[in-house]
Every structure is written in structure tokens, then in C-alpha cells.
Design a protein around this motif. Structure first.
Motif, PDB file in Angstrom:
ATOM      1  N   GLY C  12       0.917  -1.231   0.047  1.00  0.00           N
ATOM      2  CA  GLY C  12      -0.060  -0.053  -0.142  1.00  0.00           C
ATOM      3  C   GLY C  12       0.937   1.066   0.013  1.00  0.00           C
ATOM      4  O   GLY C  12       1.645   1.345  -0.851  1.00  0.00           O
ATOM      5  N   ARG C  14       2.791   2.208   2.629  1.00  0.00           N
ATOM      6  CA  ARG C  14       3.571   1.798   3.723  1.00  0.00           C
ATOM      7  C   ARG C  14       4.826   1.315   3.199  1.00  0.00           C
ATOM      8  O   ARG C  14       4.776   0.374   2.431  1.00  0.00           O
ATOM      9  N   ASN C  36       3.040  -8.737  14.781  1.00  0.00           N
ATOM     10  CA  ASN C  36       1.959  -8.998  13.613  1.00  0.00           C
ATOM     11  C   ASN C  36       1.968  -7.782  12.919  1.00  0.00           C
ATOM     12  O   ASN C  36       1.841  -6.606  13.236  1.00  0.00           O
ATOM     13  N   GLY C  37       2.277  -8.072  11.563  1.00  0.00           N
ATOM     14  CA  GLY C  37       2.375  -6.968  10.678  1.00  0.00           C
ATOM     15  C   GLY C  37       3.627  -6.405  10.294  1.00  0.00           C
ATOM     16  O   GLY C  37       3.635  -5.444   9.572  1.00  0.00           O
ATOM     17  N   GLY C  39       5.784  -7.606   8.560  1.00  0.00           N
ATOM     18  CA  GLY C  39       6.318  -7.808   7.091  1.00  0.00           C
ATOM     19  C   GLY C  39       7.203  -9.213   7.015  1.00  0.00           C
ATOM     20  O   GLY C  39       7.727  -9.349   6.070  1.00  0.00           O
ATOM     21  N   LYS C  40       6.845 -10.169   8.099  1.00  0.00           N
ATOM     22  CA  LYS C  40       7.539 -11.428   7.938  1.00  0.00           C
ATOM     23  C   LYS C  40       7.057 -12.190   6.623  1.00  0.00           C
ATOM     24  O   LYS C  40       7.872 -12.594   5.796  1.00  0.00           O
ATOM     25  N   THR C  41       5.779 -12.207   6.552  1.00  0.00           N
ATOM     26  CA  THR C  41       5.293 -12.885   5.394  1.00  0.00           C
ATOM     27  C   THR C  41       5.636 -12.432   4.193  1.00  0.00           C
ATOM     28  O   THR C  41       5.955 -12.924   3.212  1.00  0.00           O
ATOM     29  N   SER C  42       5.529 -10.882   4.154  1.00  0.00           N
ATOM     30  CA  SER C  42       6.073 -10.426   2.861  1.00  0.00           C
ATOM     31  C   SER C  42       7.571 -10.570   2.487  1.00  0.00           C
ATOM     32  O   SER C  42       7.844 -10.920   1.310  1.00  0.00           O
ATOM     33  N   HIS C 188       6.093 -17.321  16.098  1.00  0.00           N
ATOM     34  CA  HIS C 188       5.821 -16.441  17.366  1.00  0.00           C
ATOM     35  C   HIS C 188       6.111 -17.173  18.583  1.00  0.00           C
ATOM     36  O   HIS C 188       6.054 -16.671  19.626  1.00  0.00           O
TER      37      HIS C 188
ATOM     38  N   ARG F 123      -5.146   1.173  11.401  1.00  0.00           N
ATOM     39  CA  ARG F 123      -5.550  -0.002  10.219  1.00  0.00           C
ATOM     40  C   ARG F 123      -6.930  -0.177  10.218  1.00  0.00           C
ATOM     41  O   ARG F 123      -7.576  -1.029   9.652  1.00  0.00           O
ATOM     42  N   VAL F 130      -5.642  -7.136   3.054  1.00  0.00           N
ATOM     43  CA  VAL F 130      -4.321  -6.739   3.187  1.00  0.00           C
ATOM     44  C   VAL F 130      -3.878  -6.941   4.728  1.00  0.00           C
ATOM     45  O   VAL F 130      -2.544  -6.612   4.723  1.00  0.00           O
ATOM     46  N   SER F 132      -2.170  -8.445   7.914  1.00  0.00           N
ATOM     47  CA  SER F 132      -1.407  -9.843   8.031  1.00  0.00           C
ATOM     48  C   SER F 132      -2.221 -10.871   8.789  1.00  0.00           C
ATOM     49  O   SER F 132      -3.443 -10.391   9.327  1.00  0.00           O
ATOM     50  N   GLY F 134      -1.781 -12.220  11.616  1.00  0.00           N
ATOM     51  CA  GLY F 134      -2.122 -11.984  13.011  1.00  0.00           C
ATOM     52  C   GLY F 134      -3.016 -10.659  13.356  1.00  0.00           C
ATOM     53  O   GLY F 134      -3.915 -10.736  14.161  1.00  0.00           O
ATOM     54  N   GLN F 135      -2.967  -9.720  12.323  1.00  0.00           N
ATOM     55  CA  GLN F 135      -4.071  -8.616  12.467  1.00  0.00           C
ATOM     56  C   GLN F 135      -5.283  -9.197  12.197  1.00  0.00           C
ATOM     57  O   GLN F 135      -6.262  -8.655  12.827  1.00  0.00           O
TER      58      GLN F 135
HETATM   59  N1  LIG Z   1      -2.468  -1.784   0.888  1.00  0.00           N
HETATM   60  C1  LIG Z   1      -2.020  -1.706   2.314  1.00  0.00           C
HETATM   61  N2  LIG Z   1      -1.992  -0.365   2.631  1.00  0.00           N
HETATM   62  C2  LIG Z   1      -1.591  -0.230   4.147  1.00  0.00           C
HETATM   63  N3  LIG Z   1      -0.691  -1.204   4.738  1.00  0.00           N
HETATM   64  C3  LIG Z   1      -0.765  -2.507   3.964  1.00  0.00           C
HETATM   65  C4  LIG Z   1      -1.236  -2.650   2.721  1.00  0.00           C
HETATM   66  N4  LIG Z   1      -1.114  -3.998   2.382  1.00  0.00           N
HETATM   67  C5  LIG Z   1      -0.312  -4.614   3.526  1.00  0.00           C
HETATM   68  N5  LIG Z   1      -0.256  -3.707   4.418  1.00  0.00           N
HETATM   69  C6  LIG Z   1       0.217  -4.099   5.744  1.00  0.00           C
HETATM   70  O1  LIG Z   1       1.333  -4.857   5.477  1.00  0.00           O
HETATM   71  C7  LIG Z   1       1.841  -5.769   6.421  1.00  0.00           C
HETATM   72  C8  LIG Z   1       1.676  -7.043   5.951  1.00  0.00           C
HETATM   73  O2  LIG Z   1       2.453  -7.868   6.797  1.00  0.00           O
HETATM   74  P1  LIG Z   1       2.808  -9.375   6.750  1.00  0.00           P
HETATM   75  O3  LIG Z   1       1.680 -10.018   6.365  1.00  0.00           O
HETATM   76  O4  LIG Z   1       3.974  -9.391   6.156  1.00  0.00           O
HETATM   77  O5  LIG Z   1       3.029  -9.262   8.396  1.00  0.00           O
HETATM   78  P2  LIG Z   1       3.669 -10.626   9.148  1.00  0.00           P
HETATM   79  O6  LIG Z   1       5.006 -10.004   9.892  1.00  0.00           O
HETATM   80  O7  LIG Z   1       3.696 -11.961   8.471  1.00  0.00           O
HETATM   81  O8  LIG Z   1       2.655 -10.685  10.318  1.00  0.00           O
HETATM   82  P3  LIG Z   1       2.006 -11.968  10.941  1.00  0.00           P
HETATM   83  O9  LIG Z   1       2.811 -12.342  12.099  1.00  0.00           O
HETATM   84  O10 LIG Z   1       0.730 -11.204  11.665  1.00  0.00           O
HETATM   85  O11 LIG Z   1       1.856 -12.892   9.899  1.00  0.00           O
HETATM   86  C9  LIG Z   1       0.483  -5.506   7.527  1.00  0.00           C
HETATM   87  O12 LIG Z   1       0.948  -4.613   8.563  1.00  0.00           O
HETATM   88  C10 LIG Z   1      -0.424  -4.862   6.711  1.00  0.00           C
HETATM   89  O13 LIG Z   1      -1.116  -4.029   7.603  1.00  0.00           O
END
Ligand SMILES: Nc1ncnc2c1ncn2[C@@H]1O[C@H](COP(=O)(O)OP(=O)(O)OP(=O)(O)O)[C@@H](O)[C@H]1O
Ligand code: HEM
Ligand SMILES: Nc1ncnc2c1ncn2[C@@H]1O[C@H](COP(=O)(O)OP(=O)(O)OP(=O)(O)O)[C@@H](O)[C@H]1O
Ligand SMILES: [Mg+2]
Ligand SMILES: [Mg+2]
Lengths: 60, 221, 213, 249, 221, 213
Positions: C12, C14, C36-37, C39-42, C188, F123, F130, F132, F134-135
Motif C-alpha cells: 500500500g 507503507r 504482527n504485521g 512484514g515477515k510474510t512479505s 511467534h 489499520r 491486506v 497480516s 495476526g492482524q
Molecule cells: N494496501 C496496504 N495499505 C497499508 N498497509 C498495508 C497494505 N497491504 C498490507 N499492508 C500492511 O502490510 C503488513 C503485511 O504484513 P505481513 O503479512 O508481511 O506481516 P507478518 O509479519 O507476516 O505478520 P503476522 O505475524 O501477523 O503474520 C501489514 O502490517 C499490513 O497492514
């Protein structure tokens, strides 16, 4: 009696295909259904018998 | 090649697991075809005139209905990610899925069509031509449909755009397919229409897997 | 070995993280940590080549991944949040298909042995739909037992598993490492792995601008 | 609770219905064969040739009974569905699913024999006539029932879902029948209306009735037989199944 | 009542969020209707004859297409469980969903139909009757469809199975709906057909939510 | 208080458990434990009235649940494996809808406060799609903060949460218990809760018969 001979009987006054098509398919369908039902019951029984035998073996 | 066969096998297996899936697609085709006389009225002269169009539109709808599940499930459960990481080229795997789709959703329609044609009082000759046109045309529907299905995954909210893109590609198949039967009825010979349909098929087999793959890659990012 | 320099990721409007460097050598593991969030999955999806790289470079055996993509993918096993399980297929059929798609078809005996070892004995032929949450995850994890891949990228592999299964998975991971495999994963929960390893912490993402949509 | 009601529920339990069905079905099957033989004798040797339709009309002796049975069986299925929903008995669902294939078969036979009759009489295998159309829709309803129940693995769920289909369908059957009728008659059209067999001779009537009775008995016999298989499939873990004489060995 | 409105609002919101879905249903309607002149040929006499039937069949298929989304998503993500635990009767919540479905999938068709009818050279009077018949008929489609959608929930191969279950039940609505226009064209007056359609609607409003709720409870067990 | 006697559960042709007794009084928690596939989810669904009782009796405030179903459901909050989150709606909209369906519409301020407290500040208006993993779970858990229900039944509420969120959730659960609430939950992780509580262990299900389909 409507029929002079067997061939007359099978010809059905020119409608043989239609009449025997109807009666034949009906007979075949009912027969097949009966056979399928029988197969279903005997299959189930065989399966159950095998399962029960396996159970008994397990208990021994 | 192994993975290609595995994909075909798996999709056929999935179709077989949904025991009645193939049959229900067929019955859908039957029902849709039967709906038209109910809506339009029972005169056999009118019905004979509209028969090729109705059968073709119904085949198109039946093929299309099963299409939107072509990639959606694989996308949702992560299979698509795994496919794109496979050493086998993605386009080949996609072709496998399209082939499986045609085998389960296209071929049965071709085989059923003549029976339904009888309800519309078509002659044996017209029925034959109808079958040939469907045999050539339904793979085209699967191939083009795969592009559409792949694009639906990628473009969020772009559904309208999507159908706009796919429709012009479907219409030729419909026109040549239904046209073949009508041309024959009118004594003009179906050959021209059928060979155009064949050309469409060749074109589709060449381009569609490639385009669908490209669309899938977009969806996966 | 896998090495990445200066990775950044935008989601997005961010920037989730930037200037992330990492490297994993044979026999090593890397745990990606973060809230959480964070960005690990990303990050994992970027490393697996499933998402485009916004900034930075990823190298596999010293060459940019973009150049050796096919070779890289042939040596990679990725398991994400979505487990790639078909609900209508049985555990066994699921395993066969994923293996074939990954380019390494299995024979029946290997597949059955893997399912048994992962604790699905007697459930091999149930459709995945009726399995419990943890059992579904185990079906996905059974792939690890049949894999020849050098690099495993696992996104929260321990989720939904019971204590016994967590221990079992740890030993599977240890085996992989001791055979010279590489491993990148997130979790986690605290995990004890043998071998050398490092952990990479992604910071909490910057607070979003107030009023941003 | 009255004595009779308790008896009812006794037989409504699969364990006691299984042997009961086992003793009953041969009787119905025998009756069906005898009636069928008599019926066939009448259809081919007693009934005279029709002066308008020639010998082709003899199709009536299976066409009409098959049509009747296809409609009747759907009503019986709906009856069992209603019982199943109100009293939550397990047996009723099993009866419905035991009847469905037979009903679908008769619907198919009605269409098949009708088509074979239509070709020589009307010159077309099919016309969009009210009766024909509603029979076709009835066939679709059967297929829908079968497809739905076989797509659900858990038999109790399948029974309940099937019960809803049967009930909703049975409300619709008369609606469909009348709507199709009005649709067809309001719209003039060139359709051939069903030619009634002229002056139905009493022998013909008897032949039809006896054949219908034969089909009826056949349906009961096959349904009882099939319900035995269904009971075994579903109750395979019950102790009474393990104790059945045919399960020893 | 509050929960009922919340459900309607939420489903409308979801539809608005995924505008593409509403538009694709509409677009599908348009495509199916427009395919016929292509498949059948351009003679306006034939087209006028088949117009009511084609429009109605297309509306029926378009309404049906959107049906499998009616409960499926709610089932998968657990919303349905929450609904069945709500103090508001489930049948009321189901009615809310049906209403929302009609507003997003039925009403737009009614509004679009006259435009498409023009393509078939229908008169203003026929168009009016067509609209009234659709206005009475499309809610019936949503109501009956809800039963089918609930029955096929979580069932293998649900999509096509759904159409197999639902299409035969749609036939009376189709016959009275298309029949109304045709009867009027034939000078017989549409009143009878329309009041029968109204009766169907009343019947559906009474029974369908109840049957759909029963089916949902089965799916949830 | 909730009390159950002699519960049994059949799935497919397996008996998962039988003769399970349990009771939860105000201020008490009950943790259901067991291996993957032991039947925890099945038990919780039975208790919530989502699945039929094969054997046994469940009582709410001394009366069979079947008789006081509406009253029981009005006092119950159930969260299962599936989080009842619409991917296309924002966190805020999701929270509003679930609350309204549960019969207690929220005002904007309460909802925003709940989302903030659960760690979704900034959020609130993103579509859940979008977020994650955990979110997404947090959006579901935000319901707990707005709930007046007496009995909470939570199926693995800690899954996918990071350490901070686990602590946060624990304190929410403690608050609920200290207000006299009741809690039944499952978790494969060890959890520290205040108040009195018990744990119920479901045995491993019996090994299935060899050769059974
Ligand atoms: N379009 C968007 N606009 C703003 N933020 C976004 C958008 N798309 C994704 N995000 C943010 O990007 C992040 C994606 O995180 P990701 O899935 O990589 O987290 P994670 O570390 O794997 O978390 P978890 O432990 O919950 O699995 C989240 O914080 C989400 O809110
Ligand atoms: C596919 C084609 C046909 C179908 C589906 C069909 C269906 C039916 C049905 C459902 C009935 C029972 C109706 C009732 O008792 O109310 C019936 C009865 C009958 N049919 Fe057909 N029919 C078909 C073709 C024909 C043809 C071609 C003829 C004769 C030329 C015919 C003659 C009759 C007669 C005489 C009866 C008995 C009428 C009565 O008892 O009132 N049918 N048919
Ligand atoms: N049709 C069936 N046939 C055989 N076994 C079944 C069937 N349906 C469900 N099961 C079994 O029932 C159990 C369901 O378990 P449930 O989901 O309640 O487990 P759980 O304790 O919540 O596990 P988890 O910790 O993994 O969430 C599983 O062991 C599953 O294999
Ligand atoms: Mg993640
Ligand atoms: Mg569970």
C-alpha cells in the motif's frame, strides 16, 4: 388370439421397433435395477463381514 | 511432462470426487436448453429455427459456469503458488488444467447435444454438423475461458473489463458454430464455418496458455 | 547459499522495512521475527520469488535470483500461511499432487511413510475437509519429509500443531540442517533448533500517518 | 402413549425393520411377477388391435403405468420426508433414498416410451406439450434429489437435505403441472395435443391397471430390498448388525 | 430487527465494495440476451416472438449465477455460525440476506430489461408488462434460490448442483413471467399471469426463508 | 453456570470422546487440552450448540440448554477457527457487523477504542484482505472488548498472535473473569490466567480400524 405367427407377433404390424423398443428397454431397465440393488446389498454384506472378521482378529 | 499429467490427473480426480459434477454440468446444459421452449412457446417451426443458437448459447454458458472455479480454488489454498514454483513451466501446467476442464465440461456437452437437438426436431444431418461444430468449438471456450478465469484472479473490481475483453473472443466461436448449422440448413454448406472454427482452435491452443500464464503471474504478485 | 542486500518492501502506501540484509549458508537456519504485521510474510514471499523486489538484490549461489530463477525454484520449498491443501482430496492424494507439481513424483510407499511419520496414520484416506485444523497443517508439512530441496522457506510452520507435533517438526528441521540444508522460517513461539542459526528482527512498522486512508 | 404408537416406533427402528423388510420383499416380488405376467398376456394377446393406431398403441400398457408410478413415488418420498422432519426417525430418510432411483427410473421410462410412441403417432420424438414437459421437469427433480443426497457424505445430513428438496419439490409439482398446462393452452400454437386412445376398451383398462399394479408391487419390493442395503451401510457399527446371522462366518 | 438491517446493510456494503460482481451479473444478462440475435439471425419478426422468453431466461440465469455467493462466503469464514448464535431468529437474518440479494442482483435486471427489450423491437406496452413481470418474478427467483444455495452449502461441486436443484423450481416463474408478455401480445391480457406470479411471490415469501433456514441448520451441524 | 454430563461425540464412524463431564462457574476458566484431532473443536462446537449432542446433557444455569436456547445464545460468545472476517470489509466495518449480528450494535467510539486497544490503530479502515495473519485474528478478537456475554468459548484464540498480543489477550481474559465471566478455551501453547480454573484433557482418539474406508 391376435397373431397368426411368431414373425407377425414380432413385427407388431409395422410398429415392432417402437413397441419392442419400449417393452425391451423397460424390461432391461427393471432387470438392471434389480441386479444393481442385489449387488449393492451383497457388496455391503461382504465388506461388513470382512470388517467384523478383522475386528475379531484384532481382539484375539 | 510428468507434472502436466499429474495436474490433468488431479483435476480429473477432483471432478470424479465431486461424484456428480460432470453429470450435473450435463443436466445444467439440458435444463437450460429446455428452458427456452418454456419461455418461447412450443411451436416446432420457431423452435427449429432457434435450435442451433440455443444449443450453442447453452453450451457456452455451461462451459463458462464451470470456468470460474478453474483457478479460484487453487489460488485460495496456495496451490497456484506451488505451481509457479514448480520446475515445470507454468504454461504447461495451465494447459493441463485447461485440458482437464475440457474433458469434464466440454466433451460431455458435445456428446449430449444430439439428444437435445431431437427435442427441437432437428434432422440427423443438422445434428451431425452441430456435433462437429461443438467438438471444434468447446475447446476454444475452455482455452479463452482460462484467460478470463486467470484475469479474474488478478484484477480486483475489473470484472466488467474482463467480460468486455473475453466477449469479443467468444462471439466468433458462437457465430461460426451456430452459423455452421444454419448455413447447412440454408443449403450453403457448413465447410467454411467449420474451417474457420478450426482456425480459431489452432490460434487458441497456441496463444491462450501463454496469455493465461501471464495473467496468473500478475495475480500471484 | 542465499544472500540478500538492502531489501525493502512497500505494501500500500507503507514501507514495511528497508535495508534488510541476510544470508543463509548450508546447515544454517534463519528465524525472521517481528510483531504482527511487521512484514515477515512479505519478506518470505519476496525471498521465494512470489512477490517482486521493491529494492535490493537477492543472490542464490552467488548469482542474482532473477537470472537463475528455474534452478533456484527447483531447489526451493516454500510453505505459506495457505497450506495448498484441497479439501476434497484425501491426505494421500494431496501429498501426491503437491509432490508431482513440485517436480518430484512420489511412490505410494514413500507417501504413506511420510504421512505416518507426521502422525496421520489411519487418516490417509479421509478427505482433508473433515480433518482437524492441526491435521490439515500436518498434511502440508508431510511434504517436508519427501523433499530434496536445499532451501526451505516456512511461514509459521508451528501454528496449530500440538506439542508432540512441534517436537516432531523440530527434529525434521534438524535432520534437514544436518544434511546441509538451509532454512528460513518465522514463528511467534520460541523454538529450539540444533545447528547454527541467526535471527532477524523486523522492526515495528512506523506508525501510519494520521488521517491516511 | 398408546400401545399402537409404541409398536409403530418399534418398526421404525432400523434394527427391527431390516428383518421385516427381508421377509416382506419376496412376497411383493412374487406378486409383481404374477401380475406382470398377467398384464403382459392381456397387453399382447387379449387386447385387440386398435383401429386407429394399429399395434403401436400397445405401448400404452407400460407408458401409462410408468407415468403414474413416477408421480406417485415422488409423493411417497415427500411423505417420508415429512415424517422424517417431524418425528426425526432415521428410517424415513432411508426409505426416501431407497425410493428415489426407482422413481427416477420410471420417470425415464415414461419419457422413453412416450418418445417411442410419439415418433410413429405424431411424427416427432418430442413436442413441448404440457404433460410431456411436466414429466421432464419431474425427472429433473428426481435427478436433483439424487445428485444432492449423493454429494453429501454424512448420511444424516444427506437425509435432511433430501427431505427439504422432496418437500419443496412436491409443493411445486402441482404448480408446475398447472402452469405448464396454462402456458400451453393459452398459446394456440401448432403443437399436437395428446390424442386420447379412443373409446378405451375395458380390456385395455384392465391391462393398464394390472400392469400399474405390477409396477407398484415391483417398486415396493425393490425399495424394501434397497433399504436393507442402506440400513446395513449406515448401521455398520451397531452391535445388532454384528449379531446378524448372515454376518457370522 | 436491528440485526436484520445490519445484515442488509453489510451485504449491500460488500456488494458496493465489489462493484464488479453486481456489474458482472448485469453484464451477463446483457451478453446472454445479445447473443441470441447473433446466434439466431437478425429477422425482427422472429426476434420479437422470442424476446420475452429470451429476456426471462437470461434474467433467470443471471439471478442464478450470483446465488452461489449468497451463503458460501459466510459459511467459509464462520459468519454463518455467528448468525445462528444470534438472538435474532435465523430466518429473519436469512430474509435480510435474500432482500440484499434481490436488491443487488434482481432489481438491476428489472431496470435494465426495457433497454434490452428495445433491441428486440418490443413495443412500449410490452416493455411495461415485461418490467412488471420481472418486478414480481425476480424476488421469487431470489427466494427459491436461497433454498438451493443453502442446500448446496459446503457440498462438493455445489455450483452446478445448485442450478440443477433450482432451475426446475424456477420454471413456473418463467412460464408466468414470459407468458404475461406473450398473452398481452396475443391480445389475451396479462392480468391472469401477473396475479399468478404475485401468488407465487406470496407463497415464496412465506415458505422460502423457513426452508432455507432449515437447510442452513443442516449445513452447520 | 455451564455444566455438562457424559458428553460423547461421533465424527464419521469414529467416536472421538465419550463420558466427558465438565462445569464452569462464574469467574472460572476451563482449558480444553488434547492432541491435534482429539476433538477439542468438536467439543466446543457442541457446547456452543453448533453441533448436535450425540450423547449426554448440557445445562445452563441448571436447565437443559435445549430448553433455554435463546437465552443461552444471548449470553454466549463463540469464536472458532474461522474468524468470521470479511476480507472486503475494513476492520471497523467487520467489527460493527459482527456486533450487530450478535444483537448488540456498537457506536463508533466504542468500536474505534476496541480496535485501538487490540493494536490495530491506523489499520481501522484497511480492508481485512491486506492485513497480516495476526492482524486478522486481532480484528476477530476485538469483539471480546465490546462483549457483554457471560460465557466465552474461544477456539485457539492465541494462534498467529505475537508475544505482545498474547499478553494483551491474557489481560482481556483476566478482566472478563474478574467481572464474573466464564471462559472455555483451547490452546496448544501454555497460558497463564488469573482466577481459578481447570483443565480438561481429551485423550488421543482410538486408532482407527485397519482397512476401514
Ligand atoms: N494496501 C496496504 N495499505 C497499508 N498497509 C498495508 C497494505 N497491504 C498490507 N499492508 C500492511 O502490510 C503488513 C503485511 O504484513 P505481513 O503479512 O508481511 O506481516 P507478518 O509479519 O507476516 O505478520 P503476522 O505475524 O501477523 O503474520 C501489514 O502490517 C499490513 O497492514
Ligand atoms: C415423451 C413423451 C411422453 C411423456 C413424457 C408422456 C407422459 C405422460 C404422463 C405423465 C401421463 C400420465 C398423465 C395422467 O395420468 O394424468 C401420460 C398418460 C398417457 N399418455 Fe403419455 N407421454 C408421452 C407421450 C405419449 C404419446 C406419444 C402418447 C400417444 C400417442 C401418449 C398417450 C398417453 C395416454 C393415452 C395416457 C393416459 C391418459 C390418461 O390416463 O388420462 N403419451 N403420459
Ligand atoms: N468423517 C470422518 N471420519 C473419520 N474421522 C473424522 C471424520 N470427521 C472428522 N473426523 C476426525 O475427527 C477429529 C476432529 O477433531 P477436531 O477438529 O475436534 O480436533 P481438535 O482437537 O480441534 O484438533 P486441532 O488441535 O487440530 O484443532 C479429527 O481427528 C478428524 O480426523
Ligand atoms: Mg505472516
Ligand atoms: Mg481444533
Amino acid at each position: 388370439m391376435n397373431w397368426g405367427s411368431a414373425s407377425e407377433f414380432f413385427a407388431m404390424g409395422g410398429y415392432g421397433f417402437y413397441v419392442w423398443g419400449s417393452f425391451g428397454v423397460t424390461a432391461a431397465a427393471l432387470l438392471i435395477e434389480a441386479l444393481l440393488a442385489r449387488k449393492r446389498l451383497s457388496d455391503t454384506r461382504r465388506l461388513l463381514r470382512r470388517e467384523l472378521a478383522a475386528d475379531r482378529d484384532n481382539q484375539d | 511432462m510428468n507434472a502436466f499429467l499429474a495436474i490433468v490427473r488431479r483435476d480429473l480426480l477432483l471432478a470424479a470426487r465431486r461424484k456428480s459434477e460432470v453429470f450435473t454440468a450435463l443436466f445444467f446444459f439440458m435444463i437450460v436448453v429446455s428452458l427456452f421452449p418454456l419461455g418461447i412457446g412450443p411451436e416446432s417451426a420457431t423452435l427449429r429455427r432457434i435450435a442451433p443458437g440455443v444449443l450453442w448459447v447453452a453450451a457456452l454458458l455451461a462451459a463458462m459456469l464451470s470456468l470460474n472455479r478453474l483457478f479460484a480454488a487453487d489460488h485460495q489454498d496456495g496451490t497456484l503458488e506451488q505451481m509457479s514454483l514448480s520446475p515445470t513451466p507454468l504454461a504447461l501446467l495451465v494447459s493441463g488444467k485447461v485440458l482437464a476442464h475440457w474433458l469434464t465440461a466440454g466433451l460431455p456437452l458435445v456428446l449430449l447435444a444430439p439428444v437435445l437437438g431431437l427435442q427441437f426436431d432437428l434432422s440427423a444431418r443438422s445434428l451431425g454438423i452441430l456435433m462437429i461444430s461443438l467438438l471444434l468449438g468447446t475447446p476454444v471456450l475452455s482455452l479463452i475461458g482460462a484467460i478470463g478465469a486467470a484475469l479474474t484472479l488478478g484484477v480486483r473490481g475489473g470484472g466488467v473489463l474482463l467480460s468486455l475483453l473475453v466477449l469479443p473472443l467468444y462471439i466468433p466461436a458462437l457465430i461460426f458454430g451456430a452459423g455452421a448449422v444454419e448455413a447447412d440448413l440454408a443449403g450453403l454448406g457448413a465447410g467454411g464455418h467449420l474451417s474457420l472454427l478450426g482456425a480459431l482452435l489452432a490460434l487458441g491452443m497456441f496463444f491462450a496458455p501463454w496469455a493465461a500464464t501471464a495473467a496468473l503471474r500478475i495475480a500471484l504478485e | 547459499m542465499l544472500r540478500a542486500h538492502g531489501l525493502a518492501c512497500d505494501r500500500g502506501d507503507r514501507r514495511l522495512f528497508s535495508a534488510v540484509d541476510l544470508s543463509v549458508s548450508p546447515g544454517e537456519w534463519l528465524q525472521v521475527e517481528g510483531a504482527n504485521g511487521a512484514g515477515k510474510t512479505s519478506l518470505l514471499r519476496i525471498l521465494a520469488g512470489l512477490a517482486p523486489v521493491a529494492e535490493g538484490l537477492i543472490e542464490w549461489e552467488g548469482r542474482p535470483v532473477a537470472e537463475v530463477r528455474d534452478d533456484y525454484h527447483a531447489r526451493l520449498l516454500y510453505l505459506g500461511h495457505a497450506p495448498a491443501i484441497k479439501e476434497d482430496l484425501s491426505a494421500l492424494e494431496n501429498l501426491h499432487t503437491t509432490a508431482a507439481v513440485a517436480g518430484r513424483p512420489l511412490d505410494e510407499a514413500t507417501a504413506m511413510a511420510a504421512l505416518r511419520r507426521i502422525g496421520l496414520k489411519g487418516r490417509e484416506d479421509l478427505p482433508a475437509r473433515v480433518l482437524s485444523q492441526g491435521q490439515k497443517r500436518r498434511v502440508a508439512l508431510a511434504r517436508l519429509l519427501c523433499s530434496q530441496a536445499r532451501l526451505w522457506i516456512l511461514d509459521e510452520p508451528f501454528v496449530a500443531l500440538d506439542v508432540a507435533a512441534v517436537a516432531q517438526l523440530c527434529s525434521i528441521l534438524d535432520d534437514h540442517l544436518s544434511r546441509g540444508g538451509m532454512l528460513i522460517f518465522t514463528s511467534h513461539q520460541a523454538v529450539q533448533l540444533a545447528g547454527t542459526g541467526a535471527s532477524l528482527r523486523l522492526g515495528t512498522p512506523p506508525a501510519p500517518r494520521e488521517g491516511a486512508a | 402413549m398408546s400401545q399402537r404408537l409404541i409398536n409403530w416406533f418399534k418398526f421404525a427402528s432400523p434394527a427391527s425393520f431390516y428383518p421385516l423388510a427381508g421377509t416382506l420383499w419376496p412376497w411383493f416380488a412374487g406378486l409383481a411377477s404374477v401380475l406382470c405376467a398377467v398384464g403382459l398376456w392381456i397387453s399382447f394377446f387379449v387386447a385387440p388391435t386398435d383401429f386407429q393406431q394399429g399395434e403401436g398403441y400397445r405401448i400404452i400398457f407400460i407408458h401409462v403405468p410408468a407415468s403414474w408410478m413416477s408421480m406417485f413415488i415422488y409423493c411417497v418420498m415427500a411423505f417420508w420426508a415429512a415424517i422424517g422432519i417431524t418425528f426425526n426417525t432415521r428410517l424415513s430418510g432411508m426409505m426416501s433414498s431407497a425410493l428415489a432411483p426407482t422413481g427416477a427410473l420410471f420417470a425415464f421410462l415414461s419419457l422413453w416410451t412416450g418418445a417411442l410412441w410419439g415418433k410413429p403417432m405424431w411424427g416427432a420424438w418430442w413436442v413441448w406439450d404440457a404433460r410431456l414437459t411436466s414429466e421432464l421437469i419431474l425427472f429433473f427433480l428426481y435427478i436433483g434429489y439424487i445428485a444432492l443426497t449423493s454429494a453429501i457424505d454424512d448420511p444424516r445430513r444427506a437425509d435432511k437435505a433430501g427431505a427439504i428438496v422432496a418437500l419443496v419439490g412436491v409443493i411445486n409439482v402441482p404448480i408446475i403441472y398447472f402452469s405448464v398446462k396454462w402456458w400451453n393452452t393459452l398459446h394456440q400454437g401448432a403443437s399436437v395435443s395428446m390424442t386420447k386412445a379412443p373409446t378405451m376398451a375395458t380390456t385395455m383398462l384392465w391391462g393398464m391397471l394390472i400392469m400399474a399394479l405390477a409396477f407398484w408391487m415391483y417398486s415396493i419390493a425393490i425399495a424394501l430390498y434397497r433399504v436393507r442395503a442402506i440400513i446395513l451401510e449406515r448401521e455398520r457399527h451397531a452391535t445388532w448388525v454384528a449379531e446378524l446371522p448372515e454376518m457370522q462366518r
